[in-house]
Design a protein around this motif. Structure first.
Motif, PDB file in Angstrom:
ATOM      1  N   CYS A   1      77.042 -37.140  18.827  1.00  0.00           N
ATOM      2  CA  CYS A   1      76.766 -37.985  17.655  1.00  0.00           C
ATOM      3  C   CYS A   1      75.335 -37.789  17.168  1.00  0.00           C
ATOM      4  O   CYS A   1      75.078 -37.768  15.957  1.00  0.00           O
ATOM      5  CB  CYS A   1      77.013 -39.452  18.001  1.00  0.00           C
ATOM      6  SG  CYS A   1      78.759 -39.893  18.120  1.00  0.00           S
ATOM      7  N   ALA A   2      74.403 -37.648  18.110  1.00  0.00           N
ATOM      8  CA  ALA A   2      73.005 -37.421  17.735  1.00  0.00           C
ATOM      9  C   ALA A   2      72.868 -36.119  16.953  1.00  0.00           C
ATOM     10  O   ALA A   2      72.142 -36.042  15.953  1.00  0.00           O
ATOM     11  CB  ALA A   2      72.137 -37.394  18.988  1.00  0.00           C
ATOM     12  N   ASP A   3      73.580 -35.084  17.393  1.00  0.00           N
ATOM     13  CA  ASP A   3      73.541 -33.793  16.699  1.00  0.00           C
ATOM     14  C   ASP A   3      74.184 -33.902  15.321  1.00  0.00           C
ATOM     15  O   ASP A   3      73.627 -33.447  14.316  1.00  0.00           O
ATOM     16  CB  ASP A   3      74.276 -32.757  17.546  1.00  0.00           C
ATOM     17  CG  ASP A   3      74.407 -31.419  16.841  1.00  0.00           C
ATOM     18  OD1 ASP A   3      73.375 -30.912  16.341  1.00  0.00           O
ATOM     19  OD2 ASP A   3      75.529 -30.892  16.765  1.00  0.00           O
ATOM     20  N   GLU A   4      75.368 -34.545  15.261  1.00  0.00           N
ATOM     21  CA  GLU A   4      76.126 -34.640  14.006  1.00  0.00           C
ATOM     22  C   GLU A   4      75.376 -35.427  12.935  1.00  0.00           C
ATOM     23  O   GLU A   4      75.420 -35.067  11.744  1.00  0.00           O
ATOM     24  CB  GLU A   4      77.481 -35.289  14.282  1.00  0.00           C
ATOM     25  CG  GLU A   4      78.367 -35.427  13.050  1.00  0.00           C
ATOM     26  CD  GLU A   4      79.705 -36.090  13.350  1.00  0.00           C
ATOM     27  OE1 GLU A   4      80.457 -36.351  12.388  1.00  0.00           O
ATOM     28  OE2 GLU A   4      79.991 -36.366  14.548  1.00  0.00           O
ATOM     29  N   PHE A   5      74.681 -36.473  13.337  1.00  0.00           N
ATOM     30  CA  PHE A   5      74.068 -37.379  12.355  1.00  0.00           C
ATOM     31  C   PHE A   5      72.541 -37.227  12.268  1.00  0.00           C
ATOM     32  O   PHE A   5      71.857 -38.099  11.765  1.00  0.00           O
ATOM     33  CB  PHE A   5      74.464 -38.819  12.654  1.00  0.00           C
ATOM     34  CG  PHE A   5      75.930 -39.073  12.434  1.00  0.00           C
ATOM     35  CD1 PHE A   5      76.433 -39.290  11.165  1.00  0.00           C
ATOM     36  CD2 PHE A   5      76.813 -39.036  13.504  1.00  0.00           C
ATOM     37  CE1 PHE A   5      77.791 -39.509  10.956  1.00  0.00           C
ATOM     38  CE2 PHE A   5      78.177 -39.248  13.304  1.00  0.00           C
ATOM     39  CZ  PHE A   5      78.676 -39.474  12.034  1.00  0.00           C
ATOM     40  N   GLY A   6      72.024 -36.110  12.762  1.00  0.00           N
ATOM     41  CA  GLY A   6      70.640 -35.735  12.497  1.00  0.00           C
ATOM     42  C   GLY A   6      69.576 -36.587  13.178  1.00  0.00           C
ATOM     43  O   GLY A   6      68.511 -36.832  12.581  1.00  0.00           O
ATOM     44  N   VAL A   7      69.832 -37.016  14.407  1.00  0.00           N
ATOM     45  CA  VAL A   7      68.810 -37.746  15.157  1.00  0.00           C
ATOM     46  C   VAL A   7      67.614 -36.825  15.423  1.00  0.00           C
ATOM     47  O   VAL A   7      67.787 -35.634  15.714  1.00  0.00           O
ATOM     48  CB  VAL A   7      69.395 -38.277  16.494  1.00  0.00           C
ATOM     49  CG1 VAL A   7      68.288 -38.792  17.414  1.00  0.00           C
ATOM     50  CG2 VAL A   7      70.411 -39.376  16.219  1.00  0.00           C
ATOM     51  N   GLU A   8      66.407 -37.357  15.306  1.00  0.00           N
ATOM     52  CA  GLU A   8      65.204 -36.530  15.494  1.00  0.00           C
ATOM     53  C   GLU A   8      64.905 -36.289  16.969  1.00  0.00           C
ATOM     54  O   GLU A   8      64.624 -35.170  17.385  1.00  0.00           O
ATOM     55  CB  GLU A   8      64.009 -37.218  14.823  1.00  0.00           C
ATOM     56  CG  GLU A   8      64.153 -37.357  13.314  1.00  0.00           C
ATOM     57  CD  GLU A   8      63.123 -38.299  12.714  1.00  0.00           C
ATOM     58  OE1 GLU A   8      62.115 -38.593  13.403  1.00  0.00           O
ATOM     59  OE2 GLU A   8      63.321 -38.754  11.578  1.00  0.00           O
ATOM     60  N   LYS A   9      64.919 -37.377  17.757  1.00  0.00           N
ATOM     61  CA  LYS A   9      64.621 -37.273  19.188  1.00  0.00           C
ATOM     62  C   LYS A   9      65.694 -37.991  19.988  1.00  0.00           C
ATOM     63  O   LYS A   9      66.126 -39.090  19.631  1.00  0.00           O
ATOM     64  CB  LYS A   9      63.258 -37.883  19.525  1.00  0.00           C
ATOM     65  CG  LYS A   9      62.056 -37.041  19.148  1.00  0.00           C
ATOM     66  CD  LYS A   9      60.759 -37.726  19.585  1.00  0.00           C
ATOM     67  CE  LYS A   9      59.535 -36.934  19.125  1.00  0.00           C
ATOM     68  NZ  LYS A   9      59.323 -35.727  19.941  1.00  0.00           N
ATOM     69  N   PHE A  10      66.072 -37.380  21.100  1.00  0.00           N
ATOM     70  CA  PHE A  10      67.047 -37.961  22.012  1.00  0.00           C
ATOM     71  C   PHE A  10      66.438 -37.913  23.412  1.00  0.00           C
ATOM     72  O   PHE A  10      66.110 -36.841  23.924  1.00  0.00           O
ATOM     73  CB  PHE A  10      68.346 -37.155  21.971  1.00  0.00           C
ATOM     74  CG  PHE A  10      69.451 -37.686  22.849  1.00  0.00           C
ATOM     75  CD1 PHE A  10      70.534 -38.356  22.300  1.00  0.00           C
ATOM     76  CD2 PHE A  10      69.426 -37.507  24.224  1.00  0.00           C
ATOM     77  CE1 PHE A  10      71.574 -38.843  23.097  1.00  0.00           C
ATOM     78  CE2 PHE A  10      70.443 -37.984  25.036  1.00  0.00           C
ATOM     79  CZ  PHE A  10      71.519 -38.661  24.469  1.00  0.00           C
ATOM     80  N   VAL A  11      66.277 -39.091  24.032  1.00  0.00           N
ATOM     81  CA  VAL A  11      65.653 -39.168  25.363  1.00  0.00           C
ATOM     82  C   VAL A  11      66.680 -39.704  26.359  1.00  0.00           C
ATOM     83  O   VAL A  11      67.146 -40.844  26.241  1.00  0.00           O
ATOM     84  CB  VAL A  11      64.411 -40.084  25.355  1.00  0.00           C
ATOM     85  CG1 VAL A  11      63.765 -40.101  26.742  1.00  0.00           C
ATOM     86  CG2 VAL A  11      63.405 -39.616  24.309  1.00  0.00           C
ATOM     87  N   LEU A  12      67.036 -38.880  27.327  1.00  0.00           N
ATOM     88  CA  LEU A  12      67.964 -39.271  28.389  1.00  0.00           C
ATOM     89  C   LEU A  12      67.193 -39.869  29.553  1.00  0.00           C
ATOM     90  O   LEU A  12      66.220 -39.276  30.039  1.00  0.00           O
ATOM     91  CB  LEU A  12      68.750 -38.051  28.872  1.00  0.00           C
ATOM     92  CG  LEU A  12      69.554 -38.218  30.167  1.00  0.00           C
ATOM     93  CD1 LEU A  12      70.766 -39.107  29.934  1.00  0.00           C
ATOM     94  CD2 LEU A  12      69.983 -36.859  30.724  1.00  0.00           C
ATOM     95  N   ILE A  13      67.600 -41.031  30.018  1.00  0.00           N
ATOM     96  CA  ILE A  13      67.012 -41.623  31.222  1.00  0.00           C
ATOM     97  C   ILE A  13      67.725 -41.054  32.429  1.00  0.00           C
ATOM     98  O   ILE A  13      68.919 -41.307  32.651  1.00  0.00           O
ATOM     99  CB  ILE A  13      67.141 -43.163  31.214  1.00  0.00           C
ATOM    100  CG1 ILE A  13      66.617 -43.748  29.908  1.00  0.00           C
ATOM    101  CG2 ILE A  13      66.419 -43.750  32.422  1.00  0.00           C
ATOM    102  CD1 ILE A  13      65.197 -43.412  29.590  1.00  0.00           C
TER     103      ILE A  13
END
Length: 609
Positions: free
Chosen positions: A392-404
């Motif tokens: 979803c982050a890729d599809e909707f253009g999220v700038e930063k994704f941080v996995l805990i």
């Protein structure tokens, strides 16, 4: 009405004192032979002088102060008010050519200070002796205060003023040897830290209050360790960086927590760097109602996001956090979203509606023994759920994704750690093909988080024991919840994509030592008052946790507590193929899941009894 009567009586008493002072001045100047001319001057000037003095008293708030709490500030107000009133009265006499002898003005000044000030401070003296009497006759906890500075003096004063709180301050200790033998608020300073044991025994101390807010965390931790060896229950004041406005009050006294023993300094954040990627952005936190997720939300709220989205499947934690944020950040635009990361279409709906700029992915199953018994649930949540959020982050253009992530992802011996390692592999693979910057942040155990050993130990101590530890040699890395959340946010600001950030967790701590310290902080003696029992390692549990795999290497960053592991080489198509195999295995026996995970995560070595 009652207040007005008190003020009127106070004004009347002041007028009497002022005029008595004038006659006393006449007596010193002329003995009993007062010339008629000066008596006439008195008759013409006693009303103006009384009015001028009362006006001065009013200006300096001598009729509005609460004298039961009078202190040095109120004494200075009395002196200034009388001095100004006397000076104006003298000027009036000169101007009106009706001046009294200079000695009379001086005596009036001195006597009025003593009489009017004494009357006001009489209430404070009565309160003091009433408090002392109440303390001497009241049963309460005998308190030793560590720190004979300003903070210690303030809390000692408050304790004596409020005997109903049940605190009886009996002595101070302070490392400044020059203070030994002196008194604060009538309480003796009896020694330094080396005298703790003897003082506690000789003076029958029940609790020790550590009142040194200016000490750094390492010094405070050392003092706490020393005090805990006395067997007394410990209380403390917050550090100076935690005090609101730097002011100390008795209400800030709290029990010493195990976090105080870590001796770790507050995290230094690059505020500008963080603000650049959070301010005026839509920020989504999955697992936002959990221990780490909720603290991430609290920290993010400080940086004025355009909108904060708190996503969680469990409504209670998310609701409570939302109410807390509403009370602390009135202008924060926030929304609670109840959803499961396992449902991709629901996530697509959320991403399409809100278009988040930044995502912190904290939602996960994390309990090692539970996941070992339920491996399919670990796959569904930690792998498939992460994949849904990543896509979803890729599809909707999220700038930063941080996995805990977690230290248990390093050379995992349990299915929970293996699934978190696989989640890291997912974000490293997608970072290569997406415009979104995907990163992971890896750290160890967080003190006080749900499911951690601390709440369990506290509950066991409350019940009188025993405290259960799996193995005498087992150790773990620990940090506080705020420290972890702040470093995660800082790492997000530093991300360029594909990194695994590793947080400096300090030195590993033996769990049995943690248990003993917590027992001592509760006022008990380990293995005597509260027993410690060893129950054996649980399924999938390691003796020692690691934070970095050997093949990753380690690189420093500009932040002294954050390091970077070398990005891994993972292919999206291969990752997706592995995931399809895992999905197919969900209909098979659990053993198929374990075997596939050993194949897909080369560093995973299943620990079997």
């Amino acid at each position: 009405m009652k207040r007005r009567i008190k003020v009127a009586l106070l004004v009347l008493s002041d007028i009497i004192f002022i005029n008595a002072a004038i006659f006393l001045g006449y007596f010193f100047r002329f003995s009993w032979r007062i010339p008629p001319a000066y008596l006439e001057r008195y008759k013409e000037s006693f009303i103006p002088i009384s009015i001028l003095m009362v006006i001065s008293f009013y200006i300096f708030k001598l009729y509005t102060s609460i004298w039961r709490y009078a202190s040095i500030e109120e004494l200075l107000s009395v002196i200034v008010a009388v001095s100004v009133g006397s000076a104006v009265s003298f000027i009036y006499g000169v101007v009106m050519r009706n001046r009294l002898p200079l000695s009379v003005y001086f005596v009036m000044w001195a006597f009025t200070i003593m009489a009017s000030g004494g009357l006001r401070f009489l209430r404070r003296v009565i309160m003091h002796f009433e408090g002392m009497q109440a303390l001497s006759g009241k049963k309460g906890k005998r308190i030793l205060i560590f720190g004979a500075g300003d903070a210690g003096a303030i809390v000692a004063k408050e304790m004596k003023k409020h005997p109903e709180l049940g605190y009886i301050p009996v002595a101070f200790v302070d490392d400044d040897k020059s203070k030994k033998g002196k008194y604060i608020q009538g309480i003796p300073i009896v020694g330094d830290r080396n005298d703790l044991g003897d003082v506690v025994e000789e003076m029958a101390i029940d609790e020790i209050l550590i009142a040194i807010p200016s000490a750094d965390k390492e010094e405070r931790a050392e003092i706490i360790r020393l005090c805990s060896q006395t067997g007394c229950k410990l209380k403390t004041l917050p550090g100076i960086y935690e005090l609101i406005g730097g002011k100390v009050t008795i209400s800030q006294i709290r029990d010493v927590e195990i976090e105080d023993l870590l001796g770790r300094e507050p995290v230094e954040l690059n505020i500008d760097e963080i603000a650049d990627y959070l301010k005026d952005k839509v920020v989504l936190v999955t697992g936002g109602g959990g221990s780490i997720g909720s603290e991430l939300c609290r920290q993010i709220a400080r940086f004025n996001p355009k909108k904060l989205l708190i996503l969680d499947i469990y409504e209670n934690g998310a609701y409570n956090l939302s109410m807390e944020l509403k009370s602390q950040y009135k202008d924060l635009d926030q929304e609670v979203i109840i959803a499961s990361i396992r449902e991709r279409e629901r996530l697509r709906e959320i991403f399409k509606k809100y278009r988040p700029n930044v995502v912190f992915h904290a939602a996960a199953h994390k309990h090692v023994p539970l996941m070992e018994a339920n491996p399919k649930e670990a796959i569904k949540n930690n792998i498939l759920g992460t994949l849904n959020v990543v896509r979803c982050a890729d599809e909707f253009g999220v700038e930063k994704f941080v996995l805990i992530s977690t230290d248990k992802a390093v050379n995992p011996t349990n299915i929970m750690g293996a699934t978190k390692r696989f989640a890291e592999m997912i974000i490293q693979a997608y970072d290569k093909v997406s415009k979104t910057e995907y990163v992971a942040v890896r750290f160890g155990n967080v003190l006080g988080s749900s499911g951690s050993v601390i709440p369990l130990f506290k509950e066991q101590i409350k019940k009188g024991g025993p405290v259960t530890v799996t193995h005498p040699e087992i150790n773990r890395y620990f940090m506080t919840i705020p420290e972890a959340a702040q470093l995660v946010i800082q790492a997000g600001a530093m991300a360029e994509g594909g990194e695994i950030f590793v947080l400096d967790m300090g030195k590993p701590v033996k769990i049995v030592d943690l248990a003993r310290q917590l027992i001592r902080l509760s006022g008990f003696e380990p293995d005597k008052d509260i027993k410690i029992e060893f129950t054996g390692l649980r399924p999938g549990e390691k003796l020692y946790e690691e934070l970095l795999m050997n093949e990753e290497g380690l690189k420093k960053t500009k932040h002294k507590k954050i390091f970077i592991g070398k990005p891994g080489e993972f292919d999206v198509d291969k990752i997706n193929s592995m995931i399809e195999s895992l999905i197919d295995a969900l209909d098979d026996e659990d053993e198929k899941i374990f075997k596939l995970m050993e194949e897909f995560v080369p560093t995973y070595k299943r620990k079997q009894d």
